[in-house]
Write an enzyme that holds these catalytic residues in place. Structure first.
Site, short mmCIF file in Angstrom:
data_model
loop_
_atom_site.label_atom_id
_atom_site.label_comp_id
_atom_site.label_asym_id
_atom_site.label_seq_id
_atom_site.Cartn_x
_atom_site.Cartn_y
_atom_site.Cartn_z
N PHE A 196 0.83 -1.21 0.00
CA PHE A 196 0.00 0.00 0.00
C PHE A 196 0.87 1.26 0.00
O PHE A 196 0.45 2.32 0.46
CB PHE A 196 -0.96 -0.03 1.21
N SER A 197 2.08 1.13 -0.52
CA SER A 197 3.07 2.20 -0.43
C SER A 197 2.71 3.46 -1.23
O SER A 197 2.48 3.39 -2.44
CB SER A 197 4.41 1.63 -0.92
N ASN A 198 2.74 4.60 -0.53
CA ASN A 198 2.54 5.89 -1.22
C ASN A 198 3.70 6.15 -2.18
O ASN A 198 3.52 6.73 -3.25
CB ASN A 198 2.52 7.03 -0.19
#
Ligand SMILES: Cc1ncc(COP(=O)(O)O)c(C=O)c1O
Length: 304
Positions: free
Chosen positions: A66-68
């Site tokens: 879920f990395s920005n």
């Protein structure tokens, strides 16, 4: 550079701020591509420049499911017609989650790897192996954090709010690159980092970007007061995030919401003195809200 950013300040209102006669200024950096918000463009700016100057056809980076940062790198690569590869933590990841779907929509090739292998993401032998395997790809570390990222963030003026000089600069801290950049750019203003990860090595990671032959402004790291484990939050914190939507301020509970919650607790306990003028970096990360909703982790509604 094809990407352009614009800066904004927003004076946040809240009964706690009124009671303690404290001003809180949110510092926004927005980009013409909204998937590269907050600290992301600043962290990527010089790495992109290097990749383009050295004529790399692609970017390769690392991140969780879920990395920005993965999204921002995929978007930045696409804006510059570069290819991109995301090495993703965990072989079991769901590549249809909103974050990885967005990455793929930008053309990013995702390579899920075991958690064990992912732990080597900073180790030279694996990085060299990846460079041999993908020679066309300029490597960007996890979270974008490196010396060039610190330089990019250091150019953000956090000190001079529209009401006058800030007494304290504040940001959420994950890998440490953003706070290191703020310290570089802080002139003499003290800097407070709210660590949203439990990482005993974090102070040293920050110090590696602060050479000892220079006198740096005072800085301090405190652990987020809500739930110290990365990614953990509850209904109360989510409600805190939602409380600002009527001021058109969106927060997510992993970084900005948790850090701001901690700031309010520090104001109430007197650790941040009444009468302060705070400058808080809104580091973005709002895409994560969709991932939390996708996993059913958001009690109640999403921000408008
Ligand atoms: C929204 C958001 N805020 C804050 C941070 C923390 O930045 P850093 O990893 O440079 O400490 C991150 C991670 O890059 C992030 O995605």
């Amino acid at each position: 550079m094809k990407l352009s950013s614009y800066l904004q300040w927003k004076n946040l209102q809240h009964p706690v701020l009124t009671e303690y006669q404290t001003e809180l200024w949110l510092r926004y950096t927005s980009c013409n591509n909204p998937d590269i918000s907050g600290n992301k463009l600043l962290k990527l700016k010089y790495q992109l420049k290097q990749a383009l100057q050295q004529k790399y056809p692609g970017l390769l980076t690392f991140g969780g499911a879920f990395s920005n940062h993965l999204v921002a790198t995929a978007a930045a690569a696409a804006e510059h017609n570069l290819k991109s590869i995301g090495i993703v933590r965990g072989e079991e990841v769901d590549i249809n989650n909103p974050t990885l779907t967005l990455c793929r929509s930008y053309g990013m090739q995702l390579i899920p790897v075991s958690r064990e292998l992912y732990r080597s993401r900073h180790d030279q032998p694996w990085l060299e192996q990846l460079a041999r395997q993908f020679p066309d790809y300029f490597q960007i570390p996890e979270g974008g954090t490196c010396k060039a990222a610190v330089q990019g963030v250091s150019e953000l003026d956090m000190c001079n709010t529209p009401a006058g000089p800030a007494s304290l600069l504040i940001c959420a801290v994950g890998s440490g690159g953003t706070i290191a950049g703020l310290i570089h750019g802080a002139q003499n203003t003290p800097v407070l980092g709210i660590a949203v990860v439990k990482d005993p090595g974090l102070p040293d990671k920050i110090k590696q970007f602060l050479p000892a032959d220079h006198s740096w402004p005072e800085w301090q790291l405190v652990q987020a007061l809500h739930q110290p484990r990365y990614g953990h939050f509850d209904h109360q914190l989510w409600q805190f995030c939602l409380a600002f939507t009527d001021q058109a301020v969106q927060l997510e509970p992993i970084y900005t919401g948790k850090a701001l919650y901690t700031v309010f607790e520090l104001i109430k306990s007197g650790v941040i003195p009444a009468g302060s003028r705070l400058s808080f970096f809104h580091t973005g990360g709002l895409q994560a809200i969709k991932g939390l909703a996708y996993r059913g982790l958001l009690p109640g509604s999403e921000p408008a």
